[in-house]
Scaffold this motif. Structure first.
Motif, mmCIF file in Angstrom:
data_model
loop_
_atom_site.group_PDB
_atom_site.id
_atom_site.type_symbol
_atom_site.label_atom_id
_atom_site.label_comp_id
_atom_site.label_asym_id
_atom_site.label_seq_id
_atom_site.Cartn_x
_atom_site.Cartn_y
_atom_site.Cartn_z
ATOM 1 N N ALA A 153 -39.277 -50.110 27.070
ATOM 2 C CA ALA A 153 -38.541 -50.620 28.229
ATOM 3 C C ALA A 153 -38.600 -52.134 28.346
ATOM 4 C CB ALA A 153 -39.055 -49.977 29.515
ATOM 5 N N GLY A 154 -39.418 -52.806 27.538
ATOM 6 C CA GLY A 154 -39.461 -54.259 27.548
ATOM 7 C C GLY A 154 -40.312 -54.831 28.668
ATOM 8 N N LEU B 141 -31.171 -52.726 35.434
ATOM 9 C CA LEU B 141 -30.114 -52.020 34.725
ATOM 10 C C LEU B 141 -29.241 -53.025 33.984
ATOM 11 C CD1 LEU B 141 -28.951 -49.374 37.376
ATOM 12 C CD2 LEU B 141 -30.371 -48.982 35.346
ATOM 13 N N LEU B 142 -28.804 -52.654 32.787
ATOM 14 C CA LEU B 142 -27.859 -53.478 32.044
ATOM 15 C C LEU B 142 -26.448 -53.077 32.470
ATOM 16 C CD1 LEU B 142 -29.411 -53.587 28.459
ATOM 17 C CD2 LEU B 142 -29.294 -55.430 30.143
ATOM 18 N N VAL C 220 -36.487 -57.943 28.938
ATOM 19 C CA VAL C 220 -36.402 -58.642 27.656
ATOM 20 C C VAL C 220 -37.378 -58.007 26.663
ATOM 21 C CG1 VAL C 220 -36.792 -60.846 26.491
ATOM 22 C CG2 VAL C 220 -35.644 -60.776 28.712
ATOM 23 N N GLY C 221 -36.919 -57.789 25.460
ATOM 24 C CA GLY C 221 -37.721 -57.125 24.436
ATOM 25 C C GLY C 221 -37.525 -55.623 24.380
ATOM 26 N N ALA C 222 -36.741 -55.081 25.292
ATOM 27 C CA ALA C 222 -36.497 -53.636 25.299
ATOM 28 C C ALA C 222 -35.833 -53.196 24.005
ATOM 29 C CB ALA C 222 -35.625 -53.254 26.495
ATOM 30 N N LYS C 223 -36.189 -51.996 23.559
ATOM 31 C CA LYS C 223 -35.628 -51.432 22.341
ATOM 32 C C LYS C 223 -35.072 -50.047 22.653
ATOM 33 C CE LYS C 223 -39.041 -53.858 19.467
ATOM 34 N NZ LYS C 223 -38.098 -54.845 18.913
ATOM 35 N N ARG D 270 -31.804 -62.183 28.616
ATOM 36 C CA ARG D 270 -30.871 -61.916 29.708
ATOM 37 C C ARG D 270 -30.919 -63.079 30.682
ATOM 38 N NH1 ARG D 270 -30.069 -56.528 33.561
ATOM 39 N NH2 ARG D 270 -28.540 -57.504 34.955
ATOM 40 N N THR D 271 -29.759 -63.627 30.959
ATOM 41 C CA THR D 271 -29.620 -64.689 31.945
ATOM 42 C C THR D 271 -28.584 -64.245 32.956
ATOM 43 O OG1 THR D 271 -30.128 -66.362 30.269
ATOM 44 C CG2 THR D 271 -29.137 -67.118 32.325
#
Length: 313
Positions: free
Chosen positions: A71-72, A78-79, A202-205, A229-230
């Motif tokens: 999950a980072g 949420l994206l 950030v870093g989620a896979k 993500r910004t």
């Protein structure tokens, strides 16, 4: 392969323009309706739809399943975002498909300016208008002139992933132009990144999988990593692997088959996404591989490649 052979091997010799992922294209013989499609949308969002319109070719895109492996970092979100219906999106899509055989190398590049509008009332519907479609191939480029202002659309499923493509080819477009446009769009959408429904940082896979039907039916696995993500702009790195689900290769345009002895297709890339938009803001994904097909006669060795790039205008 210095002399012709009978059977499936002979049939395959004539397939000089097979696409990199062996997608079977319906545009070569479809879209002959004389009925005009729906009027082109011109506003900030789409008030009309190509869905169900006469003269429109409907092409399914196999949905991808997704699982989150990591999950980072915190914070996690949420994206996703509310669809932008206040302005159309301007993106230029370029695809290049290559094939190498003992007889030589073929390459097809298509550059397609797209204006994409999310449905005013239905955010799962996206309508697209093509600009001046072009190719460095002089003959194909001339054929593609008829595709200017052509209409297309797609339906989005979970994770903002396309699940169907609609194309309304102009009556004046040749079968070569229709096939080139269809190939470019469907290959690009088949390499779209499905977003997870879980909150991630950030870093989620995550991994998405789908089956792609074609001359060789393949299982596609996309491993994605959220690089950054910004706000509502996300940068995602991907690695892709495609492998055949069986050893059957259906020779395009015939009822003959060959056996797949070896097959490899892998790739990687990076895409930048505006989570309010339907298409990537920018990015490039490159695939390379090869296959060995056997039947009557000598084995057929083919090198394959595919690249898709997005650039905002």
């Amino acid at each position: 392969m210095s002399s012709p052979h009978s059977g499936p091997h002979t049939a395959l010799r004539g397939v000089c323009c097979a696409v990199a992922l062996t997608t079977v294209l319906s545009a070569c013989g479809g879209g002959d309706s004389e009925s005009a499609p729906v009027a082109s949308n011109t506003g900030p969002c789409a008030t009309e739809s190509t869905s169900g319109a006469e003269g429109v070719n409907l092409l399914p895109i196999t949905p991808a399943s997704v699982s989150v492996n990591d999950a980072g970092a915190m914070p996690r979100q949420l994206l996703g975002g509310s669809p932008n219906v206040t302005a159309a999106q301007q993106v230029t899509l370029t695809t290049t498909s290559t094939e190498e055989r003992s007889g030589g190398r073929t390459e097809q590049t298509v550059t397609m300016p797209l204006t994409a509008r999310i449905g005013c009332e239905d955010p799962t519907n996206v309508e697209m208008t093509l600009g001046e479609v072009s190719s460095p191939d002089v003959l194909l480029n001339d054929e593609l002139k008829a595709e200017r202002d052509a209409l297309a659309g797609m339906s989005l499923g979970p994770g903002a992933a396309p699940i169907s493509l609609r194309i309304a080819p102009p009556d004046a477009a040749s079968s070569q132009a229709r096939a080139a446009v269809e190939q470019a769009l469907i290959q690009a959408l088949q390499h779209s990144v499905r977003l997870p429904s879980d909150q991630v940082g950030v870093g989620a896979k995550w991994r998405s999988t789908r089956t792609i039907a074609g001359a060789a039916t393949t299982k596609q696995t996309i491993d994605a990593t959220l690089r950054s993500r910004t706000g509502d702009t996300a940068v995602v790195d991907v690695t892709i692997d495609e492998s055949p689900v069986n050893d059957v290769f259906a020779v395009p345009g015939t009822n003959q088959t060959l056996r797949i002895k070896r097959y490899s297709m892998t790739g990687k890339g990076t895409v930048t996404l505006d989570l309010h938009r339907a298409l990537p803001l920018s990015g490039i994904i490159t695939m390379t591989g090869g296959r060995e097909l056997v039947g009557d006669g000598d084995p057929l060795l083919q090198g394959m490649g595919f690249t898709v790039t997005y650039r905002s205008r």
